[in-house]
Structure formats: C-alpha cells, structure tokens
Design a protein around this motif. Structure first.
Motif, PDB file in Angstrom:
ATOM      1  N   GLY A  84     -61.039  -8.694   9.732  1.00 29.17           N
ATOM      2  CA  GLY A  84     -60.971  -9.219   8.373  1.00 29.17           C
ATOM      3  C   GLY A  84     -60.153  -8.318   7.471  1.00 29.17           C
ATOM      4  N   THR A  85     -59.524  -8.940   6.508  1.00 31.50           N
ATOM      5  CA  THR A  85     -58.780  -8.179   5.509  1.00 31.50           C
ATOM      6  C   THR A  85     -59.286  -8.600   4.130  1.00 31.50           C
ATOM      7  N   LEU A  86     -59.587  -7.615   3.305  1.00 31.29           N
ATOM      8  CA  LEU A  86     -60.205  -7.884   2.019  1.00 31.29           C
ATOM      9  C   LEU A  86     -59.160  -8.236   0.966  1.00 31.29           C
ATOM     10  N   VAL A  87     -59.431  -9.318   0.266  1.00 28.10           N
ATOM     11  CA  VAL A  87     -58.623  -9.723  -0.886  1.00 28.10           C
ATOM     12  C   VAL A  87     -59.525  -9.666  -2.104  1.00 28.10           C
ATOM     13  N   THR A  88     -59.126  -8.885  -3.080  1.00 30.93           N
ATOM     14  CA  THR A  88     -59.907  -8.722  -4.296  1.00 30.93           C
ATOM     15  C   THR A  88     -59.062  -9.124  -5.496  1.00 30.93           C
ATOM     16  N   VAL A  89     -59.587 -10.061  -6.280  1.00 31.65           N
ATOM     17  CA  VAL A  89     -58.893 -10.519  -7.475  1.00 31.65           C
ATOM     18  C   VAL A  89     -59.778 -10.206  -8.675  1.00 31.65           C
ATOM     19  N   SER A  90     -59.265  -9.393  -9.560  1.00 31.82           N
ATOM     20  CA  SER A  90     -60.050  -8.982 -10.725  1.00 31.82           C
ATOM     21  C   SER A  90     -59.599  -9.757 -11.962  1.00 31.82           C
ATOM     22  N   SER A  91     -60.573  -9.982 -12.817  1.00 33.55           N
ATOM     23  CA  SER A  91     -60.270 -10.753 -14.042  1.00 33.55           C
ATOM     24  C   SER A  91     -59.830  -9.850 -15.176  1.00 33.55           C
TER      25      SER A  91
ATOM     26  N   GLY B 227     -53.161  -8.330   2.240  1.00 36.18           N
ATOM     27  CA  GLY B 227     -54.371  -8.253   1.445  1.00 36.18           C
ATOM     28  C   GLY B 227     -54.280  -7.147   0.416  1.00 36.18           C
ATOM     29  N   GLY B 228     -55.395  -6.853  -0.221  1.00 37.26           N
ATOM     30  CA  GLY B 228     -55.427  -5.818  -1.238  1.00 37.26           C
ATOM     31  C   GLY B 228     -56.049  -6.326  -2.512  1.00 37.26           C
ATOM     32  N   SER B 229     -55.657  -5.695  -3.620  1.00 41.02           N
ATOM     33  CA  SER B 229     -56.239  -6.024  -4.915  1.00 41.02           C
ATOM     34  C   SER B 229     -55.154  -6.436  -5.892  1.00 41.02           C
ATOM     35  N   VAL B 230     -55.449  -7.477  -6.666  1.00 45.07           N
ATOM     36  CA  VAL B 230     -54.533  -7.944  -7.697  1.00 45.07           C
ATOM     37  C   VAL B 230     -55.332  -8.406  -8.898  1.00 45.07           C
ATOM     38  N   GLN B 231     -54.618  -8.585  -9.990  1.00 41.64           N
ATOM     39  CA  GLN B 231     -55.207  -9.162 -11.187  1.00 41.64           C
ATOM     40  C   GLN B 231     -55.203 -10.682 -11.083  1.00 41.64           C
ATOM     41  N   ASP B 232     -56.037 -11.278 -11.882  1.00 39.66           N
ATOM     42  CA  ASP B 232     -56.089 -12.731 -12.005  1.00 39.66           C
ATOM     43  C   ASP B 232     -54.682 -13.271 -12.250  1.00 39.66           C
TER      44      ASP B 232
ATOM     45  N   LYS C 102     -57.207 -16.265  -8.119  1.00 39.29           N
ATOM     46  CA  LYS C 102     -58.300 -16.286  -9.078  1.00 39.29           C
ATOM     47  C   LYS C 102     -59.428 -15.379  -8.581  1.00 39.29           C
ATOM     48  N   PRO C 103     -60.289 -14.919  -9.461  1.00 42.49           N
ATOM     49  CA  PRO C 103     -61.406 -14.071  -9.029  1.00 42.49           C
ATOM     50  C   PRO C 103     -62.248 -14.708  -7.929  1.00 42.49           C
ATOM     51  N   GLU C 104     -62.391 -16.024  -7.965  1.00 39.03           N
ATOM     52  CA  GLU C 104     -63.186 -16.693  -6.928  1.00 39.03           C
ATOM     53  C   GLU C 104     -62.507 -16.710  -5.563  1.00 39.03           C
ATOM     54  N   ASP C 105     -61.256 -16.263  -5.493  1.00 38.91           N
ATOM     55  CA  ASP C 105     -60.586 -16.110  -4.206  1.00 38.91           C
ATOM     56  C   ASP C 105     -60.955 -14.789  -3.528  1.00 38.91           C
ATOM     57  N   THR C 106     -61.692 -13.948  -4.219  1.00 40.76           N
ATOM     58  CA  THR C 106     -62.119 -12.676  -3.647  1.00 40.76           C
ATOM     59  C   THR C 106     -63.003 -12.931  -2.433  1.00 40.76           C
ATOM     60  N   ASP C 107     -62.578 -12.413  -1.297  1.00 41.03           N
ATOM     61  CA  ASP C 107     -63.283 -12.668  -0.048  1.00 41.03           C
ATOM     62  C   ASP C 107     -62.656 -11.801   1.041  1.00 41.03           C
ATOM     63  N   VAL C 108     -63.295 -11.820   2.193  1.00 44.22           N
ATOM     64  CA  VAL C 108     -62.673 -11.251   3.383  1.00 44.22           C
ATOM     65  C   VAL C 108     -61.971 -12.391   4.109  1.00 44.22           C
ATOM     66  N   TYR C 109     -60.693 -12.204   4.399  1.00 44.70           N
ATOM     67  CA  TYR C 109     -59.902 -13.240   5.035  1.00 44.70           C
ATOM     68  C   TYR C 109     -59.717 -12.893   6.514  1.00 44.70           C
ATOM     69  N   TYR C 110     -59.932 -13.889   7.358  1.00 47.15           N
ATOM     70  CA  TYR C 110     -59.871 -13.685   8.804  1.00 47.15           C
ATOM     71  C   TYR C 110     -58.782 -14.558   9.416  1.00 47.15           C
ATOM     72  N   CYS C 111     -57.953 -13.933  10.211  1.00 52.19           N
ATOM     73  CA  CYS C 111     -56.970 -14.687  10.974  1.00 52.19           C
ATOM     74  C   CYS C 111     -57.658 -15.358  12.157  1.00 52.19           C
ATOM     75  N   ASN C 112     -57.236 -16.557  12.477  1.00 51.65           N
ATOM     76  CA  ASN C 112     -57.839 -17.314  13.586  1.00 51.65           C
ATOM     77  C   ASN C 112     -56.768 -17.943  14.464  1.00 51.65           C
ATOM     78  N   LEU C 113     -56.976 -17.858  15.740  1.00 50.34           N
ATOM     79  CA  LEU C 113     -56.169 -18.600  16.711  1.00 50.34           C
ATOM     80  C   LEU C 113     -57.133 -19.439  17.535  1.00 50.34           C
ATOM     81  N   ARG C 114     -56.960 -20.735  17.490  1.00 47.29           N
ATOM     82  CA  ARG C 114     -57.809 -21.637  18.262  1.00 47.29           C
ATOM     83  C   ARG C 114     -56.986 -22.275  19.353  1.00 47.29           C
TER      84      ARG C 114
END
Length: 121
Positions: A114-121, A8-13, A87-99
């Motif tokens: 959760g791990t934060l993914v931030t995409v800036s325009s 995760g982390g921050s990236v540009q568009d 893309k900026p709309e991918d900015t969210d908290v991402y959660y790993c899941n095991l079902r």
C-alpha cells in the motif's frame, strides 16, 4: 508476479498526485490491473482499473470520474493513476492490484504494498 508501486504522498486540498505500479514477471494475458483504496474503518474499494482485453477497457469509480485518469503501458506492464483535484476524503492507503482471469470461475489477485495518500484541507 510481483507488483512494485510508487508515488503517493501528501498534498493540499485540490492538489494532484500520481501513482504507478509495475508488474514484474509474466502476467497472464487476460487480466485487469489497477488501484483500490482502503481506510482504517472501511472496506477496500475499487478506484480504477484497466483490462487487457474487452470493451470497455477501463472501469473508474464514480468518486474518481472527472478527477482521476488511469492509463497503462503494456510494453512495461505498468499502470499509472493520475489524481487531480484531490479532496480530504481521498485520504487512504492505495493498493495496486493485478487480477489474472483464467476462466469464468477462476481468477487470482496479486496486491502491491500500500501507498499512503494524504490530502489536507
């Protein structure tokens, strides 16, 4: 079972990020493992997951097709999510899941932190 996520982390568009998640313990043999995401004003939604058995093994959300790739190292009980062309709309908290799926009626979900993914325009 505990889920240990990283990445995760921050990236540009248009940039790329990678997430990984290790299941520590002994997951039940029939399971799916993958990633969901959730924003402040939205419900948690599937990003991608891979099943231990069955066909097809992978399930990828429409918004992720062509951009995200999920893979799994069974020996390490680790799932990887490579996210390209973010893309900026991918900015969210991402959660790993095991079902873990025990039968047609019983299953259990484990969630990683959760791990934060931030995409800036």
């Amino acid at each position: 079972v505990q889920l240990q996520a990283s990445g995760g982390g921050s990236v540009q568009d248009g940039g790329s990020l990678a997430l990984s998640c290790e299941a520590i313990g002994e997951p039940f043999k029939w399971n799916t493992m993958g990633w969901y995401r959730q924003g402040v004003r939205s419900e948690r939604e599937l990003v991608a997951r891979v099943a231990s058995v069955g066909t097809p093994r992978t399930n990828i959300a429409d918004f992720a097709k062509g951009r995200f790739t999920i893979t799994k190292d069974n020996a390490k009980n680790t799932v990887y999510l490579q996210m390209n062309n973010l893309k900026p709309e991918d900015t969210d908290v991402y959660y790993c899941n095991l079902r873990e799926v025990y039968n047609d009626y019983q299953e259990y979900n484990y969630w990683g932190q959760g791990t934060l993914v931030t995409v800036s325009s």
